[in-house]
Write an enzyme that holds these catalytic residues in place. Structure first.
Site, PDB file in Angstrom:
ATOM      1  N   GLU A  48       0.860  -1.195   0.000  1.00  0.00           N
ATOM      2  CA  GLU A  48       0.000   0.000   0.000  1.00  0.00           C
ATOM      3  C   GLU A  48       0.900   1.249   0.000  1.00  0.00           C
ATOM      4  O   GLU A  48       1.933   1.272   0.674  1.00  0.00           O
ATOM      5  CB  GLU A  48      -0.836  -0.025   1.284  1.00  0.00           C
ATOM      6  CG  GLU A  48      -1.712   1.200   1.520  1.00  0.00           C
ATOM      7  CD  GLU A  48      -2.303   1.222   2.943  1.00  0.00           C
ATOM      8  OE1 GLU A  48      -1.630   0.756   3.902  1.00  0.00           O
ATOM      9  OE2 GLU A  48      -3.433   1.703   3.094  1.00  0.00           O
ATOM     10  N   ASN A 108      -7.144   5.813  -1.898  1.00  0.00           N
ATOM     11  CA  ASN A 108      -6.013   4.938  -1.598  1.00  0.00           C
ATOM     12  C   ASN A 108      -6.165   3.759  -2.568  1.00  0.00           C
ATOM     13  O   ASN A 108      -7.093   2.955  -2.425  1.00  0.00           O
ATOM     14  CB  ASN A 108      -6.106   4.506  -0.130  1.00  0.00           C
ATOM     15  CG  ASN A 108      -4.876   3.775   0.344  1.00  0.00           C
ATOM     16  OD1 ASN A 108      -4.144   3.192  -0.445  1.00  0.00           O
ATOM     17  ND2 ASN A 108      -4.655   3.781   1.656  1.00  0.00           N
ATOM     18  N   LYS A 125      -9.507   1.645  -2.080  1.00  0.00           N
ATOM     19  CA  LYS A 125      -9.751   1.096  -0.720  1.00  0.00           C
ATOM     20  C   LYS A 125     -11.164   1.405  -0.240  1.00  0.00           C
ATOM     21  O   LYS A 125     -11.632   2.551  -0.329  1.00  0.00           O
ATOM     22  CB  LYS A 125      -8.712   1.688   0.232  1.00  0.00           C
ATOM     23  CG  LYS A 125      -8.661   1.094   1.622  1.00  0.00           C
ATOM     24  CD  LYS A 125      -7.422   1.651   2.344  1.00  0.00           C
ATOM     25  CE  LYS A 125      -7.240   1.105   3.740  1.00  0.00           C
ATOM     26  NZ  LYS A 125      -5.974   1.614   4.359  1.00  0.00           N
ATOM     27  N   GLU A 144      -6.119   8.710   7.858  1.00  0.00           N
ATOM     28  CA  GLU A 144      -6.549   8.236   6.531  1.00  0.00           C
ATOM     29  C   GLU A 144      -7.936   8.755   6.182  1.00  0.00           C
ATOM     30  O   GLU A 144      -8.237   9.000   5.025  1.00  0.00           O
ATOM     31  CB  GLU A 144      -6.560   6.705   6.476  1.00  0.00           C
ATOM     32  CG  GLU A 144      -5.224   6.093   6.166  1.00  0.00           C
ATOM     33  CD  GLU A 144      -5.378   4.650   5.728  1.00  0.00           C
ATOM     34  OE1 GLU A 144      -5.898   4.397   4.636  1.00  0.00           O
ATOM     35  OE2 GLU A 144      -4.980   3.763   6.506  1.00  0.00           O
ATOM     36  N   CYS A 170      -4.886  -3.086   2.875  1.00  0.00           N
ATOM     37  CA  CYS A 170      -4.592  -2.979   4.304  1.00  0.00           C
ATOM     38  C   CYS A 170      -5.784  -3.254   5.210  1.00  0.00           C
ATOM     39  O   CYS A 170      -6.132  -4.389   5.440  1.00  0.00           O
ATOM     40  CB  CYS A 170      -3.950  -1.636   4.617  1.00  0.00           C
ATOM     41  SG  CYS A 170      -3.200  -1.675   6.264  1.00  0.00           S
ATOM     42  N   ASN A 195       0.204  -1.110   5.362  1.00  0.00           N
ATOM     43  CA  ASN A 195       1.099  -0.366   6.270  1.00  0.00           C
ATOM     44  C   ASN A 195       0.434  -0.457   7.633  1.00  0.00           C
ATOM     45  O   ASN A 195      -0.630   0.149   7.846  1.00  0.00           O
ATOM     46  CB  ASN A 195       1.156   1.127   5.918  1.00  0.00           C
ATOM     47  CG  ASN A 195       1.999   1.459   4.710  1.00  0.00           C
ATOM     48  OD1 ASN A 195       3.130   1.914   4.819  1.00  0.00           O
ATOM     49  ND2 ASN A 195       1.416   1.281   3.539  1.00  0.00           N
TER      50      ASN A 195
HETATM   51  N1  CDT Z   1      -3.099   1.391   6.395  1.00  0.00           N
HETATM   52  C1  CDT Z   1      -3.998   0.803   7.210  1.00  0.00           C
HETATM   53  O1  CDT Z   1      -5.147   0.576   6.836  1.00  0.00           O
HETATM   54  N2  CDT Z   1      -3.586   0.492   8.456  1.00  0.00           N
HETATM   55  C2  CDT Z   1      -4.438  -0.008   9.487  1.00  0.00           C
HETATM   56  C3  CDT Z   1      -3.895   0.431  10.799  1.00  0.00           C
HETATM   57  C4  CDT Z   1      -4.847   0.228  11.894  1.00  0.00           C
HETATM   58  S1  CDT Z   1      -6.062   1.443  12.059  1.00  0.00           S
HETATM   59  C5  CDT Z   1      -5.248   2.791  12.683  1.00  0.00           C
HETATM   60  C6  CDT Z   1      -4.559  -1.533   9.480  1.00  0.00           C
HETATM   61  O2  CDT Z   1      -5.671  -2.039   9.545  1.00  0.00           O
HETATM   62  O3  CDT Z   1      -3.528  -2.225   9.462  1.00  0.00           O
END
Ligand code: CDT
Length: 308
Positions: A48, A108, A125, A144, A170, A195
């Site tokens: 991502e 995204n 996304k 985000e 993600c 990420n």
């Molecule tokens: N990039 C992304 O979606 N990361 C989220 C982080 C947790 S929510 C702050 C994930 O689900 O891994």
């Protein structure tokens, strides 16, 4: 049983710091693409937001100050070498990036490109995590929901690489609906960049479980839908924030068949037999035979918990 093979490379990235140029990142991506080709991959999958640092960790009052993190065209002069090298080598790729559309929408996004360097599909996304306003008491932001709008397009699948391919990004991997909507379209391989900061600010008791939860959701999603899942991290310490690596390729059995050892640039590969999906979708998870959609109405009728 006959075989139908897609050899896939999960090209994990180590950190991309804020001052790393797009050109330097593309050089890393090209190196991983060449490694993948030398290991007979049909396709290489990147994380991502693979072209920049994970910029939603900062807040800017005027979002146009963040425009430089987004791509307004794909390919662009900077990313064109990826498309050209893919065509020259005869390898496909899947790349995550921040997309700013001509009419001003911010998504995204992941693009899927075939072995001729031609775009097959674009996925935006669906599940946008984090928060929409500045939260100054946090050690870092996860804004985000400020930087991206959720895709209204949902989860498609595409016939490419001799497979029925799906994509998610993600946080989508934590939601069973993501896999199921693709499962109901016969998906055989889901590509997912991520990420994931190790420190989860709203509930730090989850920090130690990040690796467990990452594997838990992708292994169960693969098994319950009889599909391959390719999860690809941007890991390591980026701008002071430590992120999970543990990129993995999961079989339709739910077994991890390859996993990254480092939190740096690292290619893992697997020779994925798509016919293996049928062992699950044709037996225990024969949807047509066993699902009961007539009692699943709440799944789409409501969003949050209702005690009615
Ligand atoms: N990039 C992304 O979606 N990361 C989220 C982080 C947790 S929510 C702050 C994930 O689900 O891994």
């Amino acid at each position: 049983m006959s075989e139908r093979i897609v050899t896939v490379g999960a090209a994990q990235l180590g950190p991309i710091q804020a001052d790393h140029s797009r050109e330097s990142v593309v050089a890393r991506l090209l190196d991983l693409m060449r490694q993948a080709k030398s290991r007979d991959c049909d396709l290489v999958v990147y994380p991502e937001l693979a072209l920049t640092t994970f910029f939603p960790r900062w807040f800017v009052d005027d979002i146009s100050q963040a425009d430089h993190w987004y791509e307004t065209e794909m390919p662009s002069p900077v990313t064109r070498p990826l498309f050209d090298e893919a065509a020259r080598l005869g390898i496909g790729f899947c790349l995550g990036f921040a997309e700013l559309t001509p009419d001003g929408h911010r998504f995204n996004t992941q693009v899927l490109v075939d072995k001729t360097g031609t775009e097959v599909a674009r996925y935006r996304k669906v599940h946008i995590p984090g928060h929409e306003h500045h939260e100054p008491d946090r050690p870092f932001q996860h804004a985000e929901r400020y930087y991206f709008e959720p895709s209204p397009e949902g989860f498609g699948v595409w016939d490419a690489f001799g497979a029925r391919m799906g994509m998610m990004i993600c946080n989508d991997r934590r939601w069973p609906e993501s896999y199921r909507v693709m499962g109901l379209q016969g998906v055989e391989m889901i590509l997912c960049g991520y990420n994931t900061p190790i420190h989860y600010v709203p509930d730090p008791s989850q920090d130690i479980l990040q690796g467990f939860h990452n594997a838990l959701v992708m292994q169960s999603g693969a098994y319950q839908n009889g599909t391959w899942v390719v999860g690809v991290a941007k890991g390591g310490v980026e701008e002071g924030v430590d992120s999970l690596g543990q990129s993995m390729i999961v079989a339709p059995s739910g077994q991890i068949v390859a996993q990254a050892l480092s939190t740096d640039d690292e290619l893992i590969t697997a020779r994925c037999d798509l016919e293996w999906c049928k062992r699950y979708t044709g037996t225990l998870f024969d949807f047509e035979r066993y699902r009961r959609p007539e009692v699943y109405g709440r799944i789409t009728a409501q969003r949050g918990v209702s005690k009615d």
